[in-house]
Design a protein around this motif. Structure first.
Motif, PDB file in Angstrom:
ATOM      1  N   ILE A 151      35.977  28.006  38.566  1.00 47.43           N
ATOM      2  CA  ILE A 151      34.982  29.036  38.859  1.00 47.43           C
ATOM      3  C   ILE A 151      35.560  30.417  38.584  1.00 47.43           C
ATOM      4  O   ILE A 151      34.893  31.302  38.042  1.00 47.43           O
ATOM      5  CB  ILE A 151      34.491  28.927  40.314  1.00 47.43           C
ATOM      6  N   ASN A 152      36.837  30.585  38.913  1.00 52.38           N
ATOM      7  CA  ASN A 152      37.484  31.880  38.687  1.00 52.38           C
ATOM      8  C   ASN A 152      37.565  32.211  37.200  1.00 52.38           C
ATOM      9  O   ASN A 152      37.307  33.351  36.791  1.00 52.38           O
ATOM     10  CB  ASN A 152      38.888  31.870  39.288  1.00 52.38           C
ATOM     11  N   SER A 153      37.899  31.229  36.366  1.00 51.82           N
ATOM     12  CA  SER A 153      38.024  31.499  34.927  1.00 51.82           C
ATOM     13  C   SER A 153      36.677  31.860  34.306  1.00 51.82           C
ATOM     14  O   SER A 153      36.607  32.722  33.432  1.00 51.82           O
ATOM     15  CB  SER A 153      38.625  30.289  34.206  1.00 51.82           C
ATOM     16  N   ILE A 154      35.612  31.215  34.759  1.00 52.89           N
ATOM     17  CA  ILE A 154      34.284  31.559  34.236  1.00 52.89           C
ATOM     18  C   ILE A 154      33.915  32.973  34.668  1.00 52.89           C
ATOM     19  O   ILE A 154      33.340  33.738  33.889  1.00 52.89           O
ATOM     20  CB  ILE A 154      33.214  30.565  34.731  1.00 52.89           C
ATOM     21  N   SER A 155      34.253  33.315  35.905  1.00 51.60           N
ATOM     22  CA  SER A 155      33.980  34.677  36.388  1.00 51.60           C
ATOM     23  C   SER A 155      34.731  35.703  35.554  1.00 51.60           C
ATOM     24  O   SER A 155      34.196  36.772  35.232  1.00 51.60           O
ATOM     25  CB  SER A 155      34.380  34.802  37.862  1.00 51.60           C
ATOM     26  N   VAL A 156      35.967  35.377  35.185  1.00 53.18           N
ATOM     27  CA  VAL A 156      36.756  36.274  34.335  1.00 53.18           C
ATOM     28  C   VAL A 156      36.081  36.446  32.980  1.00 53.18           C
ATOM     29  O   VAL A 156      35.969  37.569  32.456  1.00 53.18           O
ATOM     30  CB  VAL A 156      38.191  35.726  34.152  1.00 53.18           C
ATOM     31  N   ILE A 157      35.623  35.346  32.388  1.00 50.09           N
ATOM     32  CA  ILE A 157      34.950  35.404  31.089  1.00 50.09           C
ATOM     33  C   ILE A 157      33.681  36.243  31.170  1.00 50.09           C
ATOM     34  O   ILE A 157      33.412  37.085  30.304  1.00 50.09           O
ATOM     35  CB  ILE A 157      34.621  33.978  30.587  1.00 50.09           C
TER      36      ILE A 157
END
Length: 344
Positions: A302-308
């Motif tokens: 979830i964190n990586s998608i938020s970063v993207i």
């Protein structure tokens, strides 16, 4: 066509029906709303209604005045537009308006001036227009069409009556698309969905083959690796160079890139929704690709998608700041690829 043919703008129709009935027309109006929802069309209908030789609260579409305005040949209705390849509306256009304002109507009751993209007036042009708005002749109506009030001086806004125009319902856009593009029934609902309530946007996306572009973007992003970043960036930049099958201006390129960025954003938004909600519980932009979305959701935190997603929003900001479009898309794809790799 008359006010009866205006879609989704009941407030504007009712407002001007009362104004015309009571003969309470102002000299200047500001039509506010996103592009492609009928502001320009409504302005023409208003010009017809105030000059109709048979009507009182609406145009008849049959008299000489209505027909001339419909055909764009009326000597008393002026349309001021942004010149091709220009980002701003300069003082030359406003001075032309000033000269025409001083002259009485040739054959109509009122002279109507419609200024499109009025939020793109230069400071010099705004100051020039302000002088006209302060003391216009009684027979003049000036209509400013804008998609935002942010760039307009308060002095101009305060001298106009603001009429808000609203996004069209998805069903209305779908029906309009069916009338104009009956051969594309299978994909029309998708275009109505992504149009943000703008029939103009929907038609532009169809002309730009965006449905096919979205499929290509999803396919490429689902297989994206850091070493692929430049090949995908190159492909997108080639789309921007010849969008709609022709060479386009820099401003058109930026608008087209915003559409591409929105498609990328929706793809990762779909993945985020799938990860945070039970399958099928939620609105998916790419609902026809739910199997792929499910498979992709397992590759991200979830964190990586938020970063993207934050990278994509940053790209929007850079685009508004006039960053080079080629570098912008290269940097974005690289950031997305690295964020994906970090989860591997």
């Amino acid at each position: 066509m008359s006010f009866k043919n205006v879609l989704g703008q009941r407030h504007a129709v009712e407002t001007f029906s009362k104004i015309l009935k009571n003969d309470r027309l102002a000299n200047s109006y500001l039509f506010l709303g996103i592009d492609g929802i009928g502001k320009s069309f409504f302005a023409k209908q208003l010009a017809k209604s105030v000059n109709c030789q048979n009507g009182q609260e609406d145009s008849c579409d049959e008299c000489q005045s209505c027909k001339r305005i419909d055909a764009g040949t009326s000597p008393d209705v002026y349309r001021i537009t942004l010149e091709k390849d220009r980002k701003l509306l300069g003082i030359k256009s406003v001075k032309t308006l000033q000269d025409a304002v001083a002259l009485k109507p040739v054959e109509s009751k009122r002279k109507v001036f419609i200024i499109e993209d009025a939020n793109k007036l230069t400071e010099e042009a705004s100051n020039c227009l302000l002088k006209t708005l302060e003391e216009p002749p009684l027979f003049v109506i000036i209509i400013l069409l804008v998609n935002s009030l942010d760039a307009l001086p308060e002095t101009i806004i305060s001298r106009c009556r603001v009429i808000r125009f609203f996004s069209l319902p998805e069903e209305s856009i779908l029906n309009l698309l069916r009338d104009s593009r009956p051969d594309m029934e299978e994909s029309l609902s998708w275009f109505a969905q992504v149009s943000n309530g703008s029939i103009g946007t929907a038609l532009s996306l169809i002309d730009g083959n965006i449905f096919e572009k979205n499929e290509a973007i999803i396919n490429s992003l689902s297989k994206l690796k850091p070493e692929d970043n430049f090949s995908l960036s190159k492909e997108i930049n080639e789309w921007l160079t010849a969008a709609k099958g022709k060479t386009i201006s820099l401003e058109e390129k930026r608008l087209y890139l915003k559409t591409i960025l929105n498609l990328i954003l929706h793809y990762y938004r779909d993945i985020l929704i799938y990860k945070t909600r039970p399958a099928g519980d939620g609105y998916y932009f790419n609902k026809d690709c739910i199997g792929l979305i499910e498979a992709q959701s397992g590759l991200f935190s979830i964190n990586s998608i938020s970063v993207i997603i934050n990278h994509i929003f940053r790209a929007f900001e850079e685009l508004d700041a006039n960053v080079n479009t080629n570098l912008l898309i290269e940097n974005l794809i690289t950031r997305i690829a690295l964020a994906k790799k970090a989860c591997a």
